[in-house]
Write an enzyme that holds these catalytic residues in place. Structure first.
Site, PDB file in Angstrom:
ATOM      1  N   HIS A  28       0.836  -1.203   0.000  1.00 13.51           N
ATOM      2  CA  HIS A  28       0.000   0.000   0.000  1.00 13.51           C
ATOM      3  C   HIS A  28       0.872   1.254   0.000  1.00 13.51           C
ATOM      4  CE1 HIS A  28      -3.604   2.430   1.105  1.00 13.51           C
ATOM      5  NE2 HIS A  28      -2.689   3.191   1.688  1.00 13.51           N
ATOM      6  N   GLU A  29       1.804   1.314   0.948  1.00 12.46           N
ATOM      7  CA  GLU A  29       2.648   2.506   1.058  1.00 12.46           C
ATOM      8  C   GLU A  29       3.615   2.628  -0.121  1.00 12.46           C
ATOM      9  OE1 GLU A  29       1.924   4.749   3.101  1.00 12.46           O
ATOM     10  OE2 GLU A  29       0.482   3.533   4.220  1.00 12.46           O
ATOM     11  N   HIS A  32       1.930   4.580  -2.834  1.00 14.51           N
ATOM     12  CA  HIS A  32       2.053   6.026  -2.610  1.00 14.51           C
ATOM     13  C   HIS A  32       3.456   6.507  -2.972  1.00 14.51           C
ATOM     14  CE1 HIS A  32      -1.820   6.340  -0.802  1.00 14.51           C
ATOM     15  NE2 HIS A  32      -1.515   5.728   0.327  1.00 14.51           N
TER      16      HIS A  32
END
Length: 376
Positions: A28-29, A32
């Site tokens: 997920h990170e 980003h």
């Protein structure tokens, strides 16, 4: 040794939980991070976990990569952020030279900010598809034909007039391909009339069946409520088999399975809102940890499948239009695109505080459900 582990899933709970959460949070990170870097936004920190740093290093781009004390999430902190939730630091932004502002998150173009924020949840969905594709390629998928071999007495199916030997063709006009399609569809529709199209003796019939909300237990003794109509199929008559996939076919099937998880989640939320299902099935970190330990006793593939399901769930949760979550940021950007300018500093500050309160309330409620479930 293995018998001791499988007979006591609590031995596996912590390592299984950390493995699953670490994978989901990292991907997920990383979504980003990669899109942010590609967009030219300076990244101050990439952290797995929250709280005090345990260990870390700073790369040549000035990004601090670290593992923090509380491994229940993570964050990417961009230049110009006030905190890990990407709350804008308006005071600091005023002091940043104009030439440097393009490298801050708030100074980036609107589409770059939106793409960077959306990349996290999208990465979760991609992770699920990749995991499921690998499983389908390696092991295929267990399926059976939608043929009824048993109708439970007094069940919703018997009341509706379903007979042994009926071939299930469609549910509310949607084609049925496998028996599991029926189970998945009715499980999230308790109390909702469903038009069941069957083929019987060469004729096609439409039957109205109303799934009953039923409490069942899984193989680990966990209680759950589902819509049940009371039909079964058998190994021989249902032609139970394992279907193999080509690489392309596996990707397609994995994408369909991921979409089923998405729609199932929205159906469950709809049932909560309408009161057809109770909110005590909402779980938090404790229940995720417990489930991870239990599923780990079934093997590594089962644990990977759980990771895929949780990855989709976390991606959807982050897309909720709540400030501090990714969906809240995207909502702000939609408002900014409509107004032609961002919301003011005061409005954003109030919204972020409300969002934080909502998220913390949900976490407390879910944790309370976890505790009462364990004690019960």
């Amino acid at each position: 040794m293995m018998d001791a582990l499988t007979s006591n899933p609590w031995v596996l709970t912590l390592p299984a939980f950390l493995l699953v959460i670490s994978l989901i949070v990292f991907i997920h990170e990383m979504g980003h991070y990669l899109v942010g870097r590609w967009s030219g936004i300076r990244i101050l920190a990439f952290s797995f976990g929250f709280g005090p740093e345990l260990v870390g290093f700073t790369d040549k781009h000035g990004t601090r990569w670290k593992i923090s004390a509380v491994p229940l999430g993570g964050y990417v902190r961009f230049y110009g952020d006030a905190d890990a939730a990407s709350t804008p630091d308006f005071d600091a932004l005023k002091d940043i030279p104009e030439a440097e502002r393009a490298k801050t998150f708030m100074g980036a173009k609107l589409w770059k900010r939106a793409a960077t924020v959306a990349a996290g949840p999208i990465a979760n969905f991609i992770l699920a598809i990749v995991i499921l594709t690998g499983i389908f390629l390696a092991f295929g998928k267990f399926v059976s034909d939608p043929i009824v071999t048993t109708v439970n007495p007094g069940s919703a199916a018997e009341i509706a007039g379903v007979h042994k030997g009926d071939y299930l063709l469609a549910l509310d006009g949607t084609k049925v391909e496998t028996f599991d399609d029926v189970r998945r569809y009715v499980s999230v529709r308790p109390g909702i009339p469903v038009t069941l199209t069957v083929r019987r003796d060469g004729a096609q019939l439409d039957l109205q069946v109303v799934p009953k909300l039923t409490e069942i237990k899984d193989q680990f003794g966990n209680k759950m409520e589902l819509g049940i109509i009371g039909i079964l199929t058998s190994k021989d008559e249902g032609n139970m088999r394992i279907v193999s996939f080509s690489p392309t076919g596996a990707v397609v099937e994995a994408t369909k399975e991921t979409w089923n998880i998405v729609t199932g989640t929205f159906d469950y939320i709809g049932n909560l809102i309408t009161g057809r299902m109770k909110a005590d099935q909402l779980g938090g970190p404790i229940r995720v940890a417990q489930t991870s330990g239990q599923v780990a006793t079934l093997g590594f593939v089962a644990l990977l499948h759980l990771a895929a399901v949780l990855s989709v769930s976390i991606g959807l949760l982050n897309l909720m239009p709540v400030p501090v979550l990714d969906g809240g940021h995207l909502l702000f950007y939609a408002i900014e695109a409509f107004r032609g300018k961002p919301l003011g500093e005061v409005a954003q500050g109030v919204a972020f505080r409300i969002g934080m309160a909502l998220v913390l309330s949900l976490m407390v409620f879910a944790t309370w459900n976890d505790i009462t479930s364990l004690l019960g």
